[in-house]
Design a protein around this motif. Structure first.
Motif, PDB file in Angstrom:
ATOM      1  N   VAL A 336       0.846  -1.203   0.000  1.00  0.00           N
ATOM      2  CA  VAL A 336       0.000   0.000   0.000  1.00  0.00           C
ATOM      3  C   VAL A 336       0.881   1.252   0.000  1.00  0.00           C
ATOM      4  CG1 VAL A 336      -1.665   1.334   1.361  1.00  0.00           C
ATOM      5  CG2 VAL A 336      -1.979  -1.140   1.083  1.00  0.00           C
ATOM      6  N   ALA A 337       1.913   1.260   0.852  1.00  0.00           N
ATOM      7  CA  ALA A 337       2.816   2.418   0.928  1.00  0.00           C
ATOM      8  C   ALA A 337       3.491   2.670  -0.419  1.00  0.00           C
ATOM      9  CB  ALA A 337       3.858   2.194   2.024  1.00  0.00           C
ATOM     10  N   TRP A 338       3.914   1.603  -1.095  1.00  0.00           N
ATOM     11  CA  TRP A 338       4.580   1.763  -2.400  1.00  0.00           C
ATOM     12  C   TRP A 338       3.622   2.333  -3.446  1.00  0.00           C
ATOM     13  CZ3 TRP A 338       3.818  -0.862  -7.183  1.00  0.00           C
ATOM     14  CH2 TRP A 338       4.749  -0.500  -8.172  1.00  0.00           C
ATOM     15  N   LEU A 339       2.394   1.853  -3.482  1.00  0.00           N
ATOM     16  CA  LEU A 339       1.418   2.360  -4.460  1.00  0.00           C
ATOM     17  C   LEU A 339       1.119   3.839  -4.224  1.00  0.00           C
ATOM     18  CD1 LEU A 339      -1.065  -0.669  -4.615  1.00  0.00           C
ATOM     19  CD2 LEU A 339       0.436   0.125  -6.457  1.00  0.00           C
ATOM     20  N   VAL A 340       1.069   4.253  -2.962  1.00  0.00           N
ATOM     21  CA  VAL A 340       0.819   5.660  -2.635  1.00  0.00           C
ATOM     22  C   VAL A 340       2.025   6.517  -3.021  1.00  0.00           C
ATOM     23  CG1 VAL A 340       0.444   7.305  -0.751  1.00  0.00           C
ATOM     24  CG2 VAL A 340      -0.818   5.145  -0.773  1.00  0.00           C
ATOM     25  N   GLU A 341       3.221   6.059  -2.671  1.00  0.00           N
ATOM     26  CA  GLU A 341       4.441   6.852  -2.899  1.00  0.00           C
ATOM     27  C   GLU A 341       4.851   6.901  -4.369  1.00  0.00           C
ATOM     28  OE1 GLU A 341       7.554   5.372  -0.382  1.00  0.00           O
ATOM     29  OE2 GLU A 341       6.318   5.509   1.417  1.00  0.00           O
ATOM     30  N   SER A 342       4.788   5.764  -5.034  1.00  0.00           N
ATOM     31  CA  SER A 342       5.345   5.677  -6.393  1.00  0.00           C
ATOM     32  C   SER A 342       4.323   5.837  -7.508  1.00  0.00           C
ATOM     33  CB  SER A 342       6.072   4.334  -6.569  1.00  0.00           C
ATOM     34  OG  SER A 342       7.150   4.246  -5.673  1.00  0.00           O
ATOM     35  N   LYS A 343       3.073   5.494  -7.233  1.00  0.00           N
ATOM     36  CA  LYS A 343       2.036   5.584  -8.267  1.00  0.00           C
ATOM     37  C   LYS A 343       1.092   6.760  -8.054  1.00  0.00           C
ATOM     38  CE  LYS A 343       3.455   1.897 -10.395  1.00  0.00           C
ATOM     39  NZ  LYS A 343       4.084   2.011 -11.723  1.00  0.00           N
ATOM     40  N   GLY A 344       1.231   7.428  -6.914  1.00  0.00           N
ATOM     41  CA  GLY A 344       0.376   8.576  -6.628  1.00  0.00           C
ATOM     42  C   GLY A 344      -1.058   8.207  -6.315  1.00  0.00           C
ATOM     43  N   TYR A 345      -1.294   6.942  -5.938  1.00  0.00           N
ATOM     44  CA  TYR A 345      -2.658   6.502  -5.616  1.00  0.00           C
ATOM     45  C   TYR A 345      -3.117   7.091  -4.286  1.00  0.00           C
ATOM     46  CZ  TYR A 345      -2.397   2.773  -9.171  1.00  0.00           C
ATOM     47  OH  TYR A 345      -2.302   2.057 -10.341  1.00  0.00           O
ATOM     48  N   SER A 346      -4.408   7.249  -4.143  1.00  0.00           N
ATOM     49  CA  SER A 346      -4.961   7.550  -2.828  1.00  0.00           C
ATOM     50  C   SER A 346      -4.827   6.282  -1.991  1.00  0.00           C
ATOM     51  CB  SER A 346      -6.442   7.921  -2.939  1.00  0.00           C
ATOM     52  OG  SER A 346      -7.203   6.795  -3.371  1.00  0.00           O
ATOM     53  N   ARG A 347      -4.874   6.428  -0.677  1.00  0.00           N
ATOM     54  CA  ARG A 347      -4.743   5.242   0.175  1.00  0.00           C
ATOM     55  C   ARG A 347      -5.897   4.268  -0.075  1.00  0.00           C
ATOM     56  NH1 ARG A 347      -1.039   4.252   4.000  1.00  0.00           N
ATOM     57  NH2 ARG A 347      -1.531   2.579   5.459  1.00  0.00           N
ATOM     58  N   GLU A 348      -7.074   4.788  -0.375  1.00  0.00           N
ATOM     59  CA  GLU A 348      -8.240   3.930  -0.650  1.00  0.00           C
ATOM     60  C   GLU A 348      -8.000   3.075  -1.894  1.00  0.00           C
ATOM     61  OE1 GLU A 348      -8.339   7.157  -0.056  1.00  0.00           O
ATOM     62  OE2 GLU A 348      -9.509   7.339   1.805  1.00  0.00           O
ATOM     63  N   LYS A 349      -7.499   3.704  -2.961  1.00  0.00           N
ATOM     64  CA  LYS A 349      -7.254   2.977  -4.207  1.00  0.00           C
ATOM     65  C   LYS A 349      -6.126   1.960  -4.013  1.00  0.00           C
ATOM     66  CE  LYS A 349      -6.244   3.616  -9.130  1.00  0.00           C
ATOM     67  NZ  LYS A 349      -5.925   4.606 -10.211  1.00  0.00           N
ATOM     68  N   ALA A 350      -5.094   2.352  -3.277  1.00  0.00           N
ATOM     69  CA  ALA A 350      -3.957   1.459  -3.034  1.00  0.00           C
ATOM     70  C   ALA A 350      -4.393   0.224  -2.240  1.00  0.00           C
ATOM     71  CB  ALA A 350      -2.852   2.202  -2.281  1.00  0.00           C
ATOM     72  N   CYS A 351      -5.208   0.435  -1.215  1.00  0.00           N
ATOM     73  CA  CYS A 351      -5.707  -0.685  -0.403  1.00  0.00           C
ATOM     74  C   CYS A 351      -6.579  -1.617  -1.241  1.00  0.00           C
ATOM     75  CB  CYS A 351      -6.522  -0.165   0.784  1.00  0.00           C
ATOM     76  SG  CYS A 351      -5.523   0.446   2.147  1.00  0.00           S
ATOM     77  N   THR A 352      -7.430  -1.028  -2.063  1.00  0.00           N
ATOM     78  CA  THR A 352      -8.327  -1.833  -2.899  1.00  0.00           C
ATOM     79  C   THR A 352      -7.532  -2.714  -3.854  1.00  0.00           C
ATOM     80  OG1 THR A 352     -10.032  -0.113  -2.787  1.00  0.00           O
ATOM     81  CG2 THR A 352     -10.232  -1.752  -4.542  1.00  0.00           C
ATOM     82  N   GLN A 353      -6.535  -2.125  -4.535  1.00  0.00           N
ATOM     83  CA  GLN A 353      -5.768  -2.886  -5.521  1.00  0.00           C
ATOM     84  C   GLN A 353      -4.910  -3.958  -4.864  1.00  0.00           C
ATOM     85  OE1 GLN A 353      -3.829  -1.032  -8.741  1.00  0.00           O
ATOM     86  NE2 GLN A 353      -5.627   0.086  -9.406  1.00  0.00           N
ATOM     87  N   ALA A 354      -4.159  -3.582  -3.831  1.00  0.00           N
ATOM     88  CA  ALA A 354      -3.308  -4.565  -3.152  1.00  0.00           C
ATOM     89  C   ALA A 354      -4.160  -5.663  -2.508  1.00  0.00           C
ATOM     90  CB  ALA A 354      -2.451  -3.875  -2.099  1.00  0.00           C
ATOM     91  N   GLY A 355      -5.284  -5.250  -1.923  1.00  0.00           N
ATOM     92  CA  GLY A 355      -6.176  -6.209  -1.273  1.00  0.00           C
ATOM     93  C   GLY A 355      -6.794  -7.192  -2.252  1.00  0.00           C
ATOM     94  N   LEU A 356      -7.189  -6.705  -3.429  1.00  0.00           N
ATOM     95  CA  LEU A 356      -7.777  -7.581  -4.443  1.00  0.00           C
ATOM     96  C   LEU A 356      -6.765  -8.613  -4.946  1.00  0.00           C
ATOM     97  CD1 LEU A 356     -10.041  -5.213  -6.602  1.00  0.00           C
ATOM     98  CD2 LEU A 356     -10.778  -7.212  -5.267  1.00  0.00           C
ATOM     99  N   VAL A 357      -5.524  -8.175  -5.121  1.00  0.00           N
ATOM    100  CA  VAL A 357      -4.474  -9.109  -5.564  1.00  0.00           C
ATOM    101  C   VAL A 357      -4.279 -10.210  -4.519  1.00  0.00           C
ATOM    102  CG1 VAL A 357      -1.996  -9.356  -6.020  1.00  0.00           C
ATOM    103  CG2 VAL A 357      -3.261  -7.449  -7.027  1.00  0.00           C
TER     104      VAL A 357
END
Length: 453
Positions: A336-357
């Motif tokens: 989640v931290a990597w998606l927020v820092e490197s992809k500019g995702y919101s924490r909600e979007k990062a959690c959703t994507q990492a969680g789905l995987v």
């Protein structure tokens, strides 16, 4: 002085908050499910003694190293290794260490969530009296029927994953920190309550002696390597969790002191679990070397036949579920931290994507116990394969590389500055352990799990 960079995710509000969070990350199914059954399988007290020695000489130095790496950069594990590799002027391939840690966390969470779902379901089974007066054959039938239904397992897997994401999505202070502030004291409180009951049983002293009275005739070379591996894995090392939690740690907090406290608390929980479980096992004439089925197939027999078994069975599986939850939030946080820092995702979007995987990957574990039970690669089911890849390959390699990077690649003045041990002797001792002892020990564990030793 250590660096004063800031993380975009926020910091732990206090040293105590970090200790709770990191202890929560370390305390999980490995302490309450795995530690008792491998202790039982390896003869008890002598194994515990070797395990404690390994925690002191391998676990704590590596925890200090991984925490230091995270705090040095205030970034997720992937960015941390890229920055520190460049800072050290090292081979760029070192940054793959960050990728491996994040990947290992997501992969472990995928099956961890399924097993944690079992513990959550067993709270309900204990509550409804499913184990009351049940003999071993009935208990086995309950378990076999439970895991044979893919829809049922998917439901509990999904429920647990949702609970994990609901905490992580709220961030460091409002999510992770608030969760462990309630969950960890609850965990300790419930375990003390269970210990109080265990002390009233006729098998308490048998259980105590089994756990703490060493019989070195039962100790084998295999047992020593197993203890070494458990000491390493129980502290959540090599999977990015400690590194990312370290990145949220204030620069004025002692990494050495907190690492010692966390390792002590984690070990205390493992021993507490043994003091709860083994007296029940001996009181009811069960076998301490029952293997992985000790929790789900053996203990329910005890809960079904003992006075107050309904109440204490419910408490036990609640403890198991809480321990799993405090670890699961740490497993997904690096991704989640990597998606927020490197992809500019919101924490909600990062959690959703990492969680789905992680959730989708977990379906492979769900099906391994039913419709895919005969589908095998390298003679392993999907669950066995992903467990082997992470626990036996990725984590030892990750731990070995962290030790080598901190001991041989990273500039010593940077690590000395970050650890801020005060006395030169303390830093020299840490360097000795992280340069020579830890890499050799982890390498031996690796050779053991791949079948060379």
């Amino acid at each position: 002085m250590a660096n004063v960079k800031k993380t975009i995710h926020g910091e732990w509000s206090s040293r105590f908050a970090f200790i709770l969070a990191a202890t929560g990350s370390a305390v999980g199914l490995g302490n309450i499910w795995k530690f008792p059954y491998i202790t039982g399988a390896n003869g008890g007290g002598a194994f515990v003694l070797v395990y404690l020695l390994c925690v002191a000489l391998i676990g704590i130095p590596l925890m200090m190293a991984e925490t230091m790496l995270g705090r040095r950069t205030r970034q997720d594990p992937i960015n941390t290794m890229e920055i520190l590799t460049e800072e050290a002027g090292a081979d760029k391939n070192w940054h793959y260490l960050g990728w491996m840690g994040v990947a290992a966390g997501v992969m472990i969470l995928s099956y961890y969530s399924v097993i944690a779902g079992w513990s959550t379901a067993y709270v309900l089974k204990a509550f409804t009296g499913s184990f009351f007066d049940a003999d071993p054959a009935v208990i086995k039938a309950i378990f076999d029927d439970f895991v044979s239904n893919p829809l049922r397992l998917t439901f509990w897997h999904s429920l647990f994953m949702t609970a994990t994401l609901m905490i992580v999505v709220r961030g460091v202070n409002n999510g992770l920190e608030q969760a462990v502030r309630y969950l960890m004291p609850s965990l300790f409180g419930l375990m003390i309550l269970l210990l109080g009951y265990a002390m009233t049983t006729s098998g308490y002293f048998d259980g105590f002696n089994f756990l703490f009275k060493p019989d070195f005739s039962k100790l084998t070379g295999d047992s020593v390597l197993t203890a070494m591996g458990q000491a390493f894995f129980t502290l959540s090392l090599g999977m990015g969790s400690v590194m990312v939690y370290g990145s949220y740690l204030s620069s004025d907090v002692s990494i050495a002191k907190t690492s010692i406290i966390i390792a002590t608390a984690d070990t205390f929980v493992a021993l507490l679990a043994g003091l709860i479980i083994f007296p029940l096992v001996f009181t009811h004439g069960l076998h301490p070397d029952s293997g992985p089925g000790l929790i789900f197939k053996t203990l329910p027999i005890a809960f079904g036949s003992m006075t107050g078994g309904w109440f204490f069975g419910v408490l036990f599986f609640i403890v198991l579920a809480i321990a799993a939850l405090t670890s699961s939030i740490a497993l997904i946080e690096p991704a989640v931290a990597w998606l927020v820092e490197s992809k500019g995702y919101s924490r909600e979007k990062a959690c959703t994507q990492a969680g789905l995987v992680a959730w989708a990957l977990g379906l492979g574990t769900v099906f391994s116990f039913n419709i895919w039970s005969d589908v095998k690669l390298f003679e392993r089911t999907f669950f066995d394969l992903i467990d082997y890849l992470t626990a036996n390959l990725m984590l030892p390699v990750g731990g070995f590389c962290i030790a080598v990077f901190c001991g041989w690649i990273m500039h010593h003045q940077h690590s000395e500055q970050e650890l801020n041990l005060g006395q030169p002797l303390g830093f020299k001792l840490w360097m000795l352990l992280v340069r020579y002892v830890a890499p050799l020990a982890v390498f031996l564990v690796f050779l053991h799990v791949v079948g060379v030793l």
